[in-house]
Design an enzyme around this catalytic site. Sequence first.
Site, PDB file in Angstrom:
ATOM      1  N   ASP A   1       0.832  -1.198   0.000  1.00 10.18           N
ATOM      2  CA  ASP A   1       0.000   0.000   0.000  1.00 10.18           C
ATOM      3  C   ASP A   1       0.873   1.257   0.000  1.00 10.18           C
ATOM      4  O   ASP A   1       2.100   1.183  -0.101  1.00 10.18           O
ATOM      5  CB  ASP A   1      -0.922  -0.018   1.219  1.00 10.18           C
ATOM      6  CG  ASP A   1      -0.150  -0.050   2.535  1.00 10.18           C
ATOM      7  OD1 ASP A   1       0.948  -0.624   2.562  1.00 10.18           O
ATOM      8  OD2 ASP A   1      -0.640   0.503   3.534  1.00 10.18           O
TER       9      ASP A   1
ATOM     10  N   HIS B   1       2.021  -8.628  -4.570  1.00  9.84           N
ATOM     11  CA  HIS B   1       0.954  -7.709  -4.162  1.00  9.84           C
ATOM     12  C   HIS B   1       1.631  -6.406  -3.768  1.00  9.84           C
ATOM     13  O   HIS B   1       2.036  -6.185  -2.621  1.00  9.84           O
ATOM     14  CB  HIS B   1       0.175  -8.295  -2.980  1.00  9.84           C
ATOM     15  CG  HIS B   1      -0.957  -7.421  -2.518  1.00  9.84           C
ATOM     16  ND1 HIS B   1      -2.197  -7.433  -3.107  1.00  9.84           N
ATOM     17  CD2 HIS B   1      -1.040  -6.500  -1.518  1.00  9.84           C
ATOM     18  CE1 HIS B   1      -2.998  -6.568  -2.492  1.00  9.84           C
ATOM     19  NE2 HIS B   1      -2.302  -5.979  -1.526  1.00  9.84           N
TER      20      HIS B   1
ATOM     21  N   ASP C   1       1.811 -16.824  -6.897  1.00 11.96           N
ATOM     22  CA  ASP C   1       2.406 -15.604  -7.450  1.00 11.96           C
ATOM     23  C   ASP C   1       1.326 -14.813  -8.178  1.00 11.96           C
ATOM     24  O   ASP C   1       1.248 -14.801  -9.402  1.00 11.96           O
ATOM     25  CB  ASP C   1       3.559 -15.970  -8.385  1.00 11.96           C
ATOM     26  CG  ASP C   1       4.242 -14.740  -8.963  1.00 11.96           C
ATOM     27  OD1 ASP C   1       4.096 -13.649  -8.382  1.00 11.96           O
ATOM     28  OD2 ASP C   1       4.919 -14.878 -10.001  1.00 11.96           O
TER      29      ASP C   1
ATOM     30  N   GLU D   1       2.480 -10.467  -0.760  1.00  8.98           N
ATOM     31  CA  GLU D   1       2.724  -9.044  -0.512  1.00  8.98           C
ATOM     32  C   GLU D   1       4.197  -8.841  -0.149  1.00  8.98           C
ATOM     33  O   GLU D   1       4.909  -9.777   0.230  1.00  8.98           O
ATOM     34  CB  GLU D   1       1.838  -8.519   0.619  1.00  8.98           C
ATOM     35  CG  GLU D   1       1.900  -6.996   0.762  1.00  8.98           C
ATOM     36  CD  GLU D   1       0.824  -6.418   1.661  1.00  8.98           C
ATOM     37  OE1 GLU D   1       0.646  -5.194   1.645  1.00  8.98           O
ATOM     38  OE2 GLU D   1       0.158  -7.200   2.372  1.00  8.98           O
TER      39      GLU D   1
END
Length: 564
Positions: free
Chosen positions: A170, A490, A536, A545
């Site tokens: 993020d 991710h 993956d 992630e």
Amino acid sequence: MILGLLSLAMSAQAQIRLNQVGMSPDEEKTAVVEGVVKASQVSILNAQTGKKAGGVRLLRTATSPLSGKRRTLIDFSRLTAEGDYVMVSGRHRQPFSVRRQPLSGVAKGALKAFYLVRSGMPVEARYAGAWSRPTGHPDTHVLVHPSAVSPGRPAGTVVSSPGGWYDAGDYNKYVVNSSYAIGLMLCAYEQCHDYFGTLCTDIPESGNGTPDLLDETMYNLQWLLTMQDPWDGGVYHKLTTPGFEAFVMPADCHQARYVVAKSTAATLDFAAVMAQAARLFEGNGDYPGFAAAARNAALAAYHWAMEHPQAWYRQDELNRHFKPAVTTGEYGDGNVGDEWFWAATELYLLTADEQFMSDAAKHQPARFSPSSWASVAALGSYEWLTQCPEADVAQPLRRQLLAYADSLLTAIPASSFQTPSGNSARDFGWGCLGGSFCSSGVALLFAHRLTADSRYLAAARHNADYILGRNATGYCYVTGFGTHSPMHPHHRLSAADGIDAPFPGLLVGGPNPGQQDNGDGRLPYPSRLPDESYTDHADSYASNEIAINWNAELVAFIGWLASL
């Protein structure tokens, strides 16, 4: 006969598991072949000539306690000549190399990854190549969330909090995780300062009088200083948008950003890392004034924590009382004895004030646990064991660390992959490659440093081999390295930049049988077996992630091994 390209093409389907990055001439070398084979059915060929290059011996066959699969462990430690090779078993081929300093590329790439995830500045092509991008999230207009008010900063106050690293997949910035990541890397720097002192990652600060590792941590330390409320010394838990951004580039993000609730955990982690950094940057000419500012900030934060010993960050509870609701990463921690221990330890080393030694003794752990963002006592233990080994506080800590390291050694003889970690379902879960493998590896390296017992070093190298390909999935779990590494982590930056290859040097979380991201069953997990529950896929935040804490663990672990 040129075998290299053929071997590379087949590696994704290979049933031969080994370190895909490289091994040094003098270390133990182990490969794992799926199924039961004889040593005579495995050979090593020179990748350029196709001629037989070395012999192998059968180490043993093993049955996985996790899957029941039978595997053959092959030892090829007698291969000491530098070069590129291919291991062959039947129709399966796997390339590998033997060379001096085989891990230096991964160590450099793992540290360089922190530059690539910097917030609030342009990431330039001359340093980042294809992964350059314009400035995103300048964070010069950040709002004080209603949960974070103080008399000097009411709700809605605009503050400036630029810089720092994006935390994970993020675009938010979290004090708890940032402090831990910096603290661990500074700890590794102290143990391997000759190596890290010359490790150049080609960042804007390269070439000044400060090692690149310290320059990189400084970029995040300067952001951390902005997260302390000057009114009372408390530290905001995170700087965040209310909800996660879409998979878009930073310059295309437009949500308001807030500093959210002060917490005891964040404030103590901040105090610890500021005290540590104040000591290490004392007298540094590239950052004049920082050491004094960090010292004062650490002391103010510690004082706030003493007055607010149970200011827990509980996001659901906060959302019942304050708006806008915040749904990003929580990093909640309701047990801060380990944070007290780390902070008191670092402040004692900085100030020599006996009160901090007394506080550290009051909170010292009863047993050793490898470090993580939620369990930072090991960072304090490492400091006592190397900075003040004769102190009374240090004596039980030494026994705890060596008992832990010895417990890892006992797992190797029966391991399916000749590793001290990864032999129990408990070793797999969220971020296991950082916690169960890198952090345990760091503990083994400290045990080796304290005792000079080569068994601990060999065991640590086996954990590195696991991360780099000798594992149940056959992945080298560091992006951009090995013959079969993750292509779709991710990670918003990697997913949204239009480049096929992900950012290099990132350690993915790894196998996670919890599969918290797969409630609807749409993700292509191949298995629920603990060590094979990895996919993956960019949507797999549970297994694929990336995060700065895991990368810091990779930097500390692989960098230390590379220094040897």
